[in-house]
Design a protein around this motif. Structure first.
Motif, PDB file in Angstrom:
ATOM      1  N   TYR A   1      -7.529  -3.208  -4.137  1.00  0.00           N
ATOM      2  CA  TYR A   1      -6.127  -3.274  -3.717  1.00  0.00           C
ATOM      3  C   TYR A   1      -5.826  -4.613  -3.040  1.00  0.00           C
ATOM      4  O   TYR A   1      -4.764  -5.199  -3.261  1.00  0.00           O
ATOM      5  CB  TYR A   1      -5.786  -2.123  -2.767  1.00  0.00           C
ATOM      6  N   ILE A   2      -6.750  -5.082  -2.230  1.00  0.00           N
ATOM      7  CA  ILE A   2      -6.566  -6.373  -1.576  1.00  0.00           C
ATOM      8  C   ILE A   2      -6.513  -7.490  -2.615  1.00  0.00           C
ATOM      9  O   ILE A   2      -5.653  -8.377  -2.542  1.00  0.00           O
ATOM     10  CB  ILE A   2      -7.670  -6.632  -0.530  1.00  0.00           C
TER      11      ILE A   2
ATOM     12  N   LEU B   1       0.817  -1.208   0.000  1.00  0.00           N
ATOM     13  CA  LEU B   1       0.000   0.000   0.000  1.00  0.00           C
ATOM     14  C   LEU B   1       0.852   1.259   0.000  1.00  0.00           C
ATOM     15  O   LEU B   1       0.481   2.265  -0.594  1.00  0.00           O
ATOM     16  CB  LEU B   1      -0.952   0.009   1.198  1.00  0.00           C
ATOM     17  N   LEU B   2       1.998   1.209   0.668  1.00  0.00           N
ATOM     18  CA  LEU B   2       2.878   2.379   0.682  1.00  0.00           C
ATOM     19  C   LEU B   2       3.596   2.554  -0.642  1.00  0.00           C
ATOM     20  O   LEU B   2       3.877   3.683  -1.061  1.00  0.00           O
ATOM     21  CB  LEU B   2       3.908   2.249   1.809  1.00  0.00           C
ATOM     22  N   GLY B   3       3.901   1.457  -1.313  1.00  0.00           N
ATOM     23  CA  GLY B   3       4.725   1.531  -2.506  1.00  0.00           C
ATOM     24  C   GLY B   3       3.972   1.733  -3.794  1.00  0.00           C
ATOM     25  O   GLY B   3       4.361   2.541  -4.625  1.00  0.00           O
ATOM     26  N   THR B   4       2.884   1.043  -3.999  1.00  0.00           N
ATOM     27  CA  THR B   4       2.217   1.074  -5.299  1.00  0.00           C
ATOM     28  C   THR B   4       1.182   2.189  -5.414  1.00  0.00           C
ATOM     29  O   THR B   4       1.356   3.106  -6.195  1.00  0.00           O
ATOM     30  CB  THR B   4       1.576  -0.302  -5.590  1.00  0.00           C
ATOM     31  N   PRO B   5       0.106   2.165  -4.657  1.00  0.00           N
ATOM     32  CA  PRO B   5      -0.925   3.173  -4.869  1.00  0.00           C
ATOM     33  C   PRO B   5      -0.683   4.505  -4.159  1.00  0.00           C
ATOM     34  O   PRO B   5      -1.288   5.499  -4.518  1.00  0.00           O
ATOM     35  CB  PRO B   5      -2.185   2.514  -4.338  1.00  0.00           C
ATOM     36  N   HIS B   6       0.170   4.560  -3.155  1.00  0.00           N
ATOM     37  CA  HIS B   6       0.507   5.753  -2.376  1.00  0.00           C
ATOM     38  C   HIS B   6      -0.626   6.253  -1.488  1.00  0.00           C
ATOM     39  O   HIS B   6      -0.374   6.885  -0.493  1.00  0.00           O
ATOM     40  CB  HIS B   6       1.023   6.888  -3.263  1.00  0.00           C
ATOM     41  N   SER B   7      -1.861   6.042  -1.857  1.00  0.00           N
ATOM     42  CA  SER B   7      -2.975   6.358  -0.960  1.00  0.00           C
ATOM     43  C   SER B   7      -4.127   5.432  -1.320  1.00  0.00           C
ATOM     44  O   SER B   7      -4.277   5.030  -2.462  1.00  0.00           O
ATOM     45  CB  SER B   7      -3.408   7.818  -1.085  1.00  0.00           C
ATOM     46  N   VAL B   8      -4.917   5.101  -0.331  1.00  0.00           N
ATOM     47  CA  VAL B   8      -5.992   4.141  -0.536  1.00  0.00           C
ATOM     48  C   VAL B   8      -7.279   4.731  -0.014  1.00  0.00           C
ATOM     49  O   VAL B   8      -7.331   5.218   1.112  1.00  0.00           O
ATOM     50  CB  VAL B   8      -5.676   2.821   0.213  1.00  0.00           C
TER      51      VAL B   8
END
Length: 121
Positions: A85-86, A70-77
């Protein structure tokens, strides 16, 4: 992995319903998880936070990897997209050991994929 609104008996029962009766669920002793033992085996144990990673090492690795994802790919969820995302994380996690098969799978996917029509204005 699945997004649930809350951890209570109805949600836990729905989440664990697909498990086989021979499945063994290792969990902490949250009262909402007591319903798991109705249709499969449960090993519930109260664990202080420090040794929890020793008791349930795989789940802690998965949770840490998901946080990194979550920190690396989308940057915010956002809550609206959390399920997607899951699903993406689970897809990648389930294929993490397929490194030697990736070239073959990529070749197969490109050879068998139907072209996507492109419309130019």
């Amino acid at each position: 992995m699945e997004v649930v609104e809350r951890v209570d008996h109805p949600h836990v029962q729905k989440f664990t319903q697909p498990l086989q009766p021979t499945a063994v669920v290792c969990s902490d002793a949250i009262a909402a998880l007591n319903i798991v033992s109705e249709h499969c085996q449960q090993e519930a144990r109260v664990t202080p936070p420090q040794p929890a990673a020793q008791r349930l090492p795989v789940i802690h690795i998965v949770i840490d990897n998901f946080k990194r994802f979550l920190l690396g790919t989308p940057h915010s969820v956002s809550g609206n997209c959390l399920h997607e995302y899951i699903c993406e994380f689970v897809y990648r996690f389930n294929r993490r050991l397929w490194q030697l098969q990736l070239p073959q799978r990529l070749l197969h996917a490109t050879a068998n994929h139907q072209p996507i029509p492109c419309e130019f204005g």
